[in-house]
Enzyme design. Sequence first.
Site, PDB file in Angstrom:
ATOM      1  N   ASP A 248      36.547  15.829  76.026  1.00 29.02           N
ATOM      2  CA  ASP A 248      35.922  16.909  75.269  1.00 29.02           C
ATOM      3  C   ASP A 248      35.330  17.904  76.252  1.00 29.02           C
ATOM      4  OD1 ASP A 248      35.045  17.314  72.166  1.00 29.02           O
ATOM      5  OD2 ASP A 248      33.614  18.263  73.518  1.00 29.02           O
ATOM      6  N   ASP A 272      37.251  13.234  82.276  1.00 30.15           N
ATOM      7  CA  ASP A 272      37.026  14.658  82.486  1.00 30.15           C
ATOM      8  C   ASP A 272      38.368  15.381  82.586  1.00 30.15           C
ATOM      9  OD1 ASP A 272      38.031  14.160  85.051  1.00 30.15           O
ATOM     10  OD2 ASP A 272      36.034  14.105  85.959  1.00 30.15           O
ATOM     11  N   ASP A 288      42.001  18.274  67.858  1.00 30.56           N
ATOM     12  CA  ASP A 288      41.190  18.540  66.662  1.00 30.56           C
ATOM     13  C   ASP A 288      40.203  19.622  67.073  1.00 30.56           C
ATOM     14  OD1 ASP A 288      39.760  18.516  64.349  1.00 30.56           O
ATOM     15  OD2 ASP A 288      38.954  16.502  64.558  1.00 30.56           O
ATOM     16  N   CYS A 341      39.361  20.867  60.535  1.00 32.92           N
ATOM     17  CA  CYS A 341      38.735  20.501  59.259  1.00 32.92           C
ATOM     18  C   CYS A 341      38.399  21.796  58.527  1.00 32.92           C
ATOM     19  CB  CYS A 341      37.506  19.612  59.445  1.00 32.92           C
ATOM     20  SG  CYS A 341      36.225  20.287  60.522  1.00 32.92           S
TER      21      CYS A 341
END
EC number: 2.1.1.-
Length: 389
Positions: A248, A272, A288, A341
């Site tokens: 992330d 990382d 996502d 989403c």
Amino acid sequence: MTPGARVAAAIEILDIIRTGAPAEAALTRWARGSRFAGSKDRAAVRDHVYDVLRRWRSCAALGGAEDGRSLMLGLLRGSDMDPAALFTGDGHAPNPLTDEEKTAGDAPQGVVAADLPDWLWPHWCDSLGAQAGAVAEVMRHRAPVMLRVNSARTTREDARKALQDQGVISRTSDVSPTALVVTEGARRVALSEAYASGLVELQDGASQALVDELSVPKGSAILDFCAGGGGKALAMAARFGAPVLAHDAIPARMKDLPARAARAGAQVEPVDIDTVRARAPFDLVLTDVPCSGSGAWRRAPEGKWTLTQARLDELNATQDAILDEAAALVGASGVLAYATCSVLECENVARVAAFLTRHRDWYLLRDRAWLPGSEGDGFFLALLAKRQQ
């Protein structure tokens, strides 16, 4: 606390939110200063606040103004409750209604009744067509509490029975073979042995269904490129029985992932960006991406009111950049999975179309959208692959 005192507390918190404070910060501040409030009191106050956040515009219309007192007045009227029964002035309840308040307010109409910002309504209608009104209405109500059964540890029926023994009642869901909908005892889930031992995880049904759409050959290299808290990485590890790398851009989002993976018995490794690049290519890269969250506004309703056209444009640019970066990590015969989403077309099919325009050597395998409903939030998934030379 009496029911009236709970309403008074919600009024206080809503007035703090109106100054620009995040809802969670305002709730935490109130709870710390209200040690007398028990767990049921805190839950009830929280429910009042979030119900108003989901229906801010219609509550303001029914209450006649946007201060906390008027918003709670509007919420009660919209729920077919008599405000006078709670606005009594007794036991820390709000003061009785004034003559003006008794007649204030009007029935919400149009976009106000839909509880969406004016500027967003055209996007909403263009994206959802004939379903725009129905989806807006769904977003005005609470989302279901859903669990993912850890298929690496147990079966859905055994997990359901284990939860029932601990006071959590659930039913199976058709949205995914791993999904349960909690119908009673939702606040006991995190305290249950079934949760502590990794038999279940809190995860939305559509989020689970999205992972069900993914497939990889045995021995594949899998990357969750925008892992966040790691829910989908854990689901992929359980589904495929394989290790998953999780990355992330904000590593702090993954801080609980090692403990969650250990609890679930899942092989999920937070890494990382340098490690990601060193271990590329991957057979499956899931992105996502950051988005408006419009498909999950029942859970985070502040997003409805803080989103702006400028912010949406920024998100679209970020989504394009992530897709471009992730595409370079996919192997020659691999799959790039793009997910949001969101229910907004500009974040979903439009971003895929823009990607395919920039990358002529890629094509769309298939896409699928889930609308918010009784068994999940709104999600979008597109699976992309490279054309073979």
